[in-house]
Design an enzyme around this catalytic site. Structure first.
Site, PDB file in Angstrom:
ATOM      1  N   CYS A  17       3.041   0.017  -9.871  1.00 29.16           N
ATOM      2  CA  CYS A  17       2.495  -1.161  -9.191  1.00 29.16           C
ATOM      3  C   CYS A  17       3.367  -1.526  -8.008  1.00 29.16           C
ATOM      4  O   CYS A  17       4.390  -0.887  -7.738  1.00 29.16           O
ATOM      5  CB  CYS A  17       2.388  -2.337 -10.153  1.00 29.16           C
ATOM      6  SG  CYS A  17       3.998  -2.983 -10.674  1.00 29.16           S
ATOM      7  N   CYS A  20       7.120  -2.062  -8.631  1.00 26.72           N
ATOM      8  CA  CYS A  20       7.922  -0.833  -8.667  1.00 26.72           C
ATOM      9  C   CYS A  20       8.309  -0.425  -7.253  1.00 26.72           C
ATOM     10  O   CYS A  20       9.457  -0.063  -6.976  1.00 26.72           O
ATOM     11  CB  CYS A  20       7.132   0.298  -9.323  1.00 26.72           C
ATOM     12  SG  CYS A  20       6.642   0.002 -11.033  1.00 26.72           S
ATOM     13  N   CYS A 386       5.859 -14.661 -15.417  1.00 21.50           N
ATOM     14  CA  CYS A 386       6.049 -13.314 -14.870  1.00 21.50           C
ATOM     15  C   CYS A 386       4.956 -13.032 -13.844  1.00 21.50           C
ATOM     16  O   CYS A 386       3.768 -13.152 -14.150  1.00 21.50           O
ATOM     17  CB  CYS A 386       5.985 -12.270 -15.983  1.00 21.50           C
ATOM     18  SG  CYS A 386       7.500 -12.158 -16.954  1.00 21.50           S
ATOM     19  N   CYS A 388       3.784 -10.350 -12.569  1.00 18.38           N
ATOM     20  CA  CYS A 388       3.268  -8.980 -12.523  1.00 18.38           C
ATOM     21  C   CYS A 388       1.780  -8.943 -12.189  1.00 18.38           C
ATOM     22  O   CYS A 388       1.345  -8.235 -11.282  1.00 18.38           O
ATOM     23  CB  CYS A 388       3.521  -8.284 -13.852  1.00 18.38           C
ATOM     24  SG  CYS A 388       3.188  -6.507 -13.816  1.00 18.38           S
ATOM     25  N   ASP A 430     -23.337   4.855  18.071  1.00 15.12           N
ATOM     26  CA  ASP A 430     -23.644   5.870  19.064  1.00 15.12           C
ATOM     27  C   ASP A 430     -24.934   6.560  18.610  1.00 15.12           C
ATOM     28  O   ASP A 430     -25.373   6.358  17.469  1.00 15.12           O
ATOM     29  CB  ASP A 430     -22.490   6.870  19.142  1.00 15.12           C
ATOM     30  CG  ASP A 430     -22.700   7.921  20.214  1.00 15.12           C
ATOM     31  OD1 ASP A 430     -23.319   7.601  21.242  1.00 15.12           O
ATOM     32  OD2 ASP A 430     -22.256   9.066  20.007  1.00 15.12           O
ATOM     33  N   ASP A 626     -18.401   9.209  17.608  1.00 12.06           N
ATOM     34  CA  ASP A 626     -17.796  10.499  17.291  1.00 12.06           C
ATOM     35  C   ASP A 626     -16.302  10.528  17.545  1.00 12.06           C
ATOM     36  O   ASP A 626     -15.654  11.541  17.340  1.00 12.06           O
ATOM     37  CB  ASP A 626     -18.493  11.632  18.057  1.00 12.06           C
ATOM     38  CG  ASP A 626     -18.386  11.464  19.565  1.00 12.06           C
ATOM     39  OD1 ASP A 626     -17.588  10.622  20.009  1.00 12.06           O
ATOM     40  OD2 ASP A 626     -19.099  12.174  20.295  1.00 12.06           O
ATOM     41  N   ASP A 712       0.749 -13.038 -19.593  1.00 13.99           N
ATOM     42  CA  ASP A 712       1.394 -12.117 -18.656  1.00 13.99           C
ATOM     43  C   ASP A 712       0.835 -10.703 -18.781  1.00 13.99           C
ATOM     44  O   ASP A 712       0.061 -10.238 -17.952  1.00 13.99           O
ATOM     45  CB  ASP A 712       2.907 -12.103 -18.904  1.00 13.99           C
ATOM     46  CG  ASP A 712       3.583 -11.011 -18.105  1.00 13.99           C
ATOM     47  OD1 ASP A 712       3.253 -10.875 -16.907  1.00 13.99           O
ATOM     48  OD2 ASP A 712       4.417 -10.278 -18.663  1.00 13.99           O
TER      49      ASP A 712
END
Length: 737
Positions: A17, A20, A386, A388, A430, A626, A712
């Protein structure tokens, strides 16, 4: 410190995550010689910009102390001297040649990680679960040892967590999730809540494992692109062939490609011809005819005929590799929402710690309350607080979305582009190669002196040996075997005019009406031809002898999915306009077929100006083209989308690209962005909502540590699983009839 800058790419395993990634980022930035760091969770990698004094092995070991793995994969340095580059490469060679010892068990390694159930995290989670169940059984059999049993069970899972917490603290991240979990678990044991301490450690590990599964699923979408490249290639060296790993093919090498083989490198055909299936790269549904001088892409499939290709890119720089790098770079870039949450969490986590301390200490100190009761509540608040779930609420959704898009051929360059796409209110297309297929098809066959069937058969017979796009359209229209074509002899091209040949002793011509000389064209036939030309069609006439036998009309038609894709955009209230440099007659005809507004005969600067006009009217504009002559308009738009992203320009100039070149992909891309933003809002609401509920119930004494960990880890699991829903392809609503 040296002022020579260079970059090293590391494969990093075990990250799940954004938290980390931040720990790795913070730790590596503290290493002497490091100038900048960019970490990608879903790309399982890290790019470090550094000078020539940096110790690459020290970077690896610093990351490994945090509980991840790191391996230097590549060195690059456009501003580096040869000596600098050689110095870094010597470090890598020394490491790879002699190895180095690690003082801990290895974890997942880079992109080639083990299946999640064989990972170290899975083994630790299972061990903690088994220990917790064993403690429950032991406590049931012998209540006197319950406290010791639960404390022991807690330590099984807590020791790896505590080790990572201490490593993160030493590396500059003292308020990590692991540190909060360690404090809460130890505190629970101290106040006699060992059973709850063991339970919350186990549930935390389960949550981390689920995050790892989510990250792995997101990475699999990127790895599937790499699977398009064959592992080996056949080199042709002066007529002798040998098989080598595809990664060793150098620029200028000649590769032999047999029928049915995947092409191992971008290149140019030097010998042979045939058709190549480019669907995996450009989205072209039909095989593309190739001959000497034609460009081919790595990962495409040779259909028929043996061809020899001179490589124009290395394995690290071919089309597929560039696509993978673009997606990984996109996943490293942060959306505005994610950046806000990152800033918020830097203050939020220390704030939670302070709040938990106040809850634990103020009532006993100033109100005479019982210490164990309020310490218990403080620990619960520590778990509830927490961050997280909140931290991963945005990156988990964005990573899943980018991976899902890449798997469908939708390349989106980062979370910021996703957020902008979600708010698009106008799309400017386009025409040629975007709304249309970019190749002509036969629309009308007129029989004058001969039947329509005879006219198309004769035209096909004359064009049978031609590689011109109009010839392909004629042959596609002819409904029969080549053996059934009329016997036309001496067919040859008349430059700038058409094709001539002989049939039953008569001269036959098929080509431009302006090139038929003194052949008499009746007024009604001339009027029919003029009507077809007014519809934006290219008309070729067939003359047999000196008589006008018939005519064939061709036009670059709208893509098969154009109407469905445009209707999908209309259904969500998006304004559509076509901007083209083609002539007014052709543009009007195509726009009429698609029921859209059109501006024609535009120069690139005109397209850019019209995009700016739409923006001045309050629209948030996506420009689809393009990526070459549309480059100014693509850059001016809020989001530039390149159709058929196999070219360098399409991949590099636009904010997003559709590899399969479908009009419906634009609607799918916007739908994916809208789903992503809804998902992010749901994730943030779940993360904060659960915390708010359990914060109140904890303060009033209704809930404790068990519900706190659900606030959490439970919220983390819910947010992660909700983000995984984005891996499913977006569904387009059927157009209104």
């Amino acid at each position: 410190m040296s002022d020579v800058a260079m970059e090293t790419r590391f494969e990093v395993g075990g990250m799940d995550c954004g938290g980390c990634a931040r720990k790795v980022d913070t730790a590596v930035r503290r290493i002497p010689g490091v100038l900048d760091v960019s970490v990608s969770v879903t790309g399982a990698g890290m790019t470090v910009s550094h000078d020539d004094t940096v110790d690459l092995v020290a970077i690896e070991r610093k990351v490994e102390l945090l509980g991840f793995t790191a391996r230097a994969a590549a060195v690059a340095g456009p501003t580096s001297t040869h000596a600098t580059l050689a110095s870094a490469q010597e470090q890598l060679a020394d490491r790879l040649g002699h190895g180095h010892d690690h003082d801990h068990a290895p974890m997942e390694r880079g992109p080639a990680a083990l299946p999640w159930w064989r990972s170290v995290k899975a083994r630790v989670t299972v061990a903690a679960g088994v220990a917790f169940v064993a403690a429950l059984i032991a406590a049931g059999i012998e209540p006197q040892i319950a406290a010791y049993a639960f404390d022991a069970a807690m330590l099984v899972g807590l020791l790896p967590i505590a080790r990572r917490a201490l490593a993160a603290a030493r590396s500059g991240t003292p308020f990590s999730i692991e540190m909060l979990m360690t404090i809460a678990a130890v505190g629970a044991a101290i106040i006699g809540a060992g059973e709850e301490g063991a339970a919350i450690v186990f549930l935390f590990l389960v949550g981390e494992l689920l995050e790892g599964v989510a990250a792995g699923k997101a990475r699999s979408g990127i790895r599937s692109l790499n699977a398009l490249i064959p592992k080996t290639a056949i080199l042709d060296e002066d007529g002798r062939t040998r098989e080598v790993p595809a990664a060793l093919v150098a620029i200028g090498s000649v590769i032999l490609i047999r029928p049915g083989d995947r092409i191992a490198s971008d290149g140019v055909i030097v010998d042979g011809e045939g058709s190549v299936d480019e669907a995996s790269v450009t989205g072209e549904s039909e095989p593309v005819a190739k001959r000497p001088g034609s460009t081919v892409f790595a990962g495409t499939i040779n259909g028929d005929g043996v061809i020899r290709v001179r490589a124009t890119a290395t394995a690290a720089d071919n089309t597929i590799a560039r696509v993978v790098r673009l997606v990984e770079k996109a996943q490293e870039s942060k959306a505005p929402t994610e950046r806000f949450i990152d800033r918020f969490s830097r203050y939020y986590t220390p704030g939670v710690v302070v709040a938990a301390i106040l809850v634990a200490a103020v009532p006993p100190l100033f109100l005479g309350a019982e210490w164990p009761v309020w310490i218990y509540k403080g620990l619960a608040i520590l778990l509830i607080g927490c961050p997280c779930a909140l931290v991963i609420s945005t990156p988990a959704a964005i990573a899943s979305s980018l991976a899902a898009g890449a798997r469908q051929g939708l390349l989106i360059k980062g979370g910021a582009v996703l957020e902008t796409l979600a708010g698009i209110s106008a799309v400017a297309f386009d025409k040629t190669g975007t709304l249309t297929a970019g190749k002509p098809v036969v629309t009308d066959v007129l029989g004058f002196d001969r039947s329509a069937t005879a006219v198309i058969a004769l035209a096909a017979a004359l064009e049978a040996e031609s590689n011109h796009p109009l010839a392909s359209a004629i042959l596609a229209k002819f409904d029969g075997e080549r053996s059934g074509l009329p016997a036309v002899f001496n067919a040859s091209a008349a430059a700038g005019r058409g094709i001539v040949g002989t049939l039953d002793g008569l001269d036959v011509f098929f080509g431009s009406p302006a090139a038929i000389g003194d052949v008499v064209v009746p007024a009604d036939r001339s009027a029919q031809i003029a009507v077809l030309q007014d519809e934006g069609k290219t008309v070729s006439v067939l003359v047999v002898g000196n008589v006008l036998a018939g005519a064939v009309a061709m036009r670059d038609q709208p893509r098969p999915d154009a109407n469905v894709g445009l209707q999908a955009l209309r259904d969500i209230g998006i304004k559509i306009v076509m901007l083209t440099g083609d002539n007014r007659r052709v543009a009007t005809a195509v726009a009429s077929d698609l029921a859209i507004d059109a501006r024609s005969e535009l120069l690139p600067a005109d397209k850019q100006r019209l995009v700016a006009e739409l923006q001045s009217e309050g629209y948030k504009v996506a420009k689809v083209g393009d990526g070459i002559n549309d480059a100014p308009a693509l850059a001016a738009a809020d989001v530039g989308i390149a159709m058929g992203g196999g070219t360098d320009v399409a991949l590099e100039t636009a904010d997003a690209a559709t590899l399969h070149g479908r009009v419906a992909d634009v609607a799918a891309m916007i739908a994916l962005a809208k789903r992503t933003m809804r998902n992010i809002r749901q994730n943030v609401a779940m993360a904060l909502g659960l915390k708010a509920i359990f914060l109140v119930t904890t303060i009033v004494g209704v809930t404790g540590l068990w519900p706190a960990i659900l606030a959490d880890t439970g919220a983390t699991v819910l947010v992660t699983m909700n983000a995984l829903r984005l891996l499913a392809p977006p569904r387009l609503r059927a157009p209104a009839v």
